[in-house]
Design a protein around this motif. Structure first.
Motif, mmCIF file in Angstrom:
data_model
loop_
_atom_site.group_PDB
_atom_site.id
_atom_site.type_symbol
_atom_site.label_atom_id
_atom_site.label_comp_id
_atom_site.label_asym_id
_atom_site.label_seq_id
_atom_site.Cartn_x
_atom_site.Cartn_y
_atom_site.Cartn_z
ATOM 1 N N SER A 75 0.830 -1.208 0.000
ATOM 2 C CA SER A 75 0.000 0.000 0.000
ATOM 3 C C SER A 75 0.863 1.256 0.000
ATOM 4 N N ARG A 76 0.291 2.317 -0.547
ATOM 5 C CA ARG A 76 0.964 3.621 -0.555
ATOM 6 C C ARG A 76 0.258 4.517 0.452
ATOM 7 N N HIS A 77 1.050 5.201 1.270
ATOM 8 C CA HIS A 77 0.499 6.092 2.294
ATOM 9 C C HIS A 77 0.800 7.530 1.884
ATOM 10 N N VAL A 78 -0.232 8.357 1.867
ATOM 11 C CA VAL A 78 -0.074 9.750 1.468
ATOM 12 C C VAL A 78 -0.648 10.638 2.565
ATOM 13 N N ALA A 79 0.196 11.470 3.168
ATOM 14 C CA ALA A 79 -0.280 12.434 4.168
ATOM 15 C C ALA A 79 -0.832 13.647 3.435
ATOM 16 N N LEU A 80 -2.050 14.050 3.781
ATOM 17 C CA LEU A 80 -2.654 15.250 3.186
ATOM 18 C C LEU A 80 -2.355 16.414 4.127
ATOM 19 N N ILE A 81 -1.561 17.346 3.615
ATOM 20 C CA ILE A 81 -0.978 18.384 4.467
ATOM 21 C C ILE A 81 -1.586 19.737 4.146
ATOM 22 N N ALA A 82 -1.982 20.442 5.202
ATOM 23 C CA ALA A 82 -2.554 21.786 5.042
ATOM 24 C C ALA A 82 -1.435 22.774 4.736
ATOM 25 N N GLU A 83 -1.833 23.959 4.288
ATOM 26 C CA GLU A 83 -0.850 24.973 3.895
ATOM 27 C C GLU A 83 0.090 25.315 5.049
ATOM 28 N N GLU A 84 -0.426 25.293 6.286
ATOM 29 C CA GLU A 84 0.447 25.669 7.407
ATOM 30 C C GLU A 84 1.296 24.491 7.899
ATOM 31 N N GLY A 85 1.126 23.311 7.263
ATOM 32 C CA GLY A 85 2.045 22.210 7.553
ATOM 33 C C GLY A 85 1.496 21.067 8.393
ATOM 34 N N SER A 86 0.246 21.192 8.885
ATOM 35 C CA SER A 86 -0.291 20.088 9.692
ATOM 36 C C SER A 86 -0.923 19.025 8.785
ATOM 37 N N THR A 87 -0.875 17.771 9.237
ATOM 38 C CA THR A 87 -1.483 16.672 8.476
ATOM 39 C C THR A 87 -2.962 16.589 8.845
ATOM 40 N N LEU A 88 -3.837 16.761 7.845
ATOM 41 C CA LEU A 88 -5.284 16.765 8.097
ATOM 42 C C LEU A 88 -5.915 15.396 7.892
ATOM 43 N N ALA A 89 -5.235 14.515 7.155
ATOM 44 C CA ALA A 89 -5.748 13.165 6.934
ATOM 45 C C ALA A 89 -4.650 12.351 6.271
ATOM 46 N N PRO A 104 -9.373 11.619 9.363
ATOM 47 C CA PRO A 104 -9.506 12.997 8.886
ATOM 48 C C PRO A 104 -9.736 13.955 10.054
ATOM 49 N N LEU A 105 -8.837 14.919 10.223
ATOM 50 C CA LEU A 105 -8.958 15.917 11.289
ATOM 51 C C LEU A 105 -9.532 17.191 10.677
ATOM 52 N N LEU A 106 -10.791 17.105 10.284
ATOM 53 C CA LEU A 106 -11.424 18.214 9.576
ATOM 54 C C LEU A 106 -12.586 18.730 10.409
ATOM 55 N N PRO A 107 -12.658 20.041 10.613
ATOM 56 C CA PRO A 107 -13.762 20.580 11.423
ATOM 57 C C PRO A 107 -15.099 20.353 10.734
ATOM 58 N N PRO A 108 -16.168 20.120 11.514
ATOM 59 C CA PRO A 108 -17.497 19.923 10.904
ATOM 60 C C PRO A 108 -17.905 21.150 10.092
ATOM 61 N N LEU A 109 -18.609 20.902 9.001
ATOM 62 C CA LEU A 109 -19.118 21.991 8.150
ATOM 63 C C LEU A 109 -20.623 22.113 8.333
ATOM 64 N N THR A 110 -21.188 23.199 7.812
ATOM 65 C CA THR A 110 -22.651 23.347 7.841
ATOM 66 C C THR A 110 -23.252 22.320 6.881
ATOM 67 N N LYS A 111 -24.568 22.121 6.982
ATOM 68 C CA LYS A 111 -25.240 21.069 6.206
ATOM 69 C C LYS A 111 -25.150 21.277 4.692
ATOM 70 N N ASN A 112 -25.012 22.536 4.263
ATOM 71 C CA ASN A 112 -24.992 22.805 2.819
ATOM 72 C C ASN A 112 -23.587 22.738 2.225
ATOM 73 N N PRO A 165 -10.292 26.337 -3.385
ATOM 74 C CA PRO A 165 -8.901 25.897 -3.284
ATOM 75 C C PRO A 165 -8.793 24.716 -2.320
ATOM 76 N N PRO A 166 -7.825 23.838 -2.535
ATOM 77 C CA PRO A 166 -7.701 22.679 -1.634
ATOM 78 C C PRO A 166 -7.273 23.114 -0.244
ATOM 79 N N ILE A 167 -7.774 22.393 0.776
ATOM 80 C CA ILE A 167 -7.342 22.701 2.139
ATOM 81 C C ILE A 167 -6.218 21.771 2.578
#
Length: 175
Positions: A75-89, A104-112, A165-167
């Motif tokens: 398997s290949r492991h890919v860290a998804l990194i935010a612009e400020e450098g933290s791994t979000l997933a 995934p360390l992503l804050p909840p979004l609104t329903k829409n 834009p990607p987060i």
């Protein structure tokens, strides 16, 4: 046991400007518009596919399947990194294209709004799945060679091409 051959180790490159590829993706918007109808259909099929994978895995447990993928030496492991450098997933992809979005360390979004996972394929951006507004461990499928993954925040239901834009972005290092 023993050591893995060198070429199977897949280190993840941290791109200096993670969003640079997005600009290139925007440059192919003219092409993207012509394939939007096709991608929209593909998005619906993907949603169905994710549901099928999800329901199929519920019997054996999504966690079990994801843990097996993580442990698989191919398997290949890919860290998804935010612009400020933290791994979000983290994305783990098996050779057959089965993938898992893990922790995934992503804050909840609104329903829409929804998070959407993108497979980066050359200059193109292909939806790998709509993650919902409170993402958790998610299974997905990619049926093509992929250079990396990104997550963006989009309108509820997902979009055929990224509107925001990607987060977080992670590239697979090619050996």
């Amino acid at each position: 046991g023993g050591q893995l051959p060198e070429k199977q180790l897949v280190p993840v490159l941290r791109p200096r400007r993670p969003w640079a590829g997005w600009g290139a993706a925007a440059a192919v918007v003219g092409v993207a518009i012509t394939v939007t109808a096709f991608m929209g259909l593909r998005l619906v099929q993907q949603g169905d596919q994710i549901e099928r994978i999800r329901s199929g895995l519920e019997t054996q447990g999504l966690e079990t399947a994801a843990a097996a993928a993580v442990a698989d030496p191919r398997s290949r492991h890919v860290a998804l990194i935010a612009e400020e450098g933290s791994t979000l997933a983290t994305v783990v992809v098996l050779p057959d294209g089965t993938g898992y979005l893990i922790r995934p360390l992503l804050p909840p979004l609104t329903k829409n709004r929804t998070y959407q996972l993108w497979a980066l394929v050359g200059e193109a951006t292909v939806s790998a799945g709509v993650l919902g507004n409170r993402p958790s461990l998610t299974a997905f499928m990619v049926d093509m060679p992929v250079d990396g993954f990104a997550i963006s925040e989009e309108q509820h239901g997902g979009v055929p091409v990224p509107k925001s834009p990607p987060i977080a972005v992670g590239m697979i290092e090619t050996t």
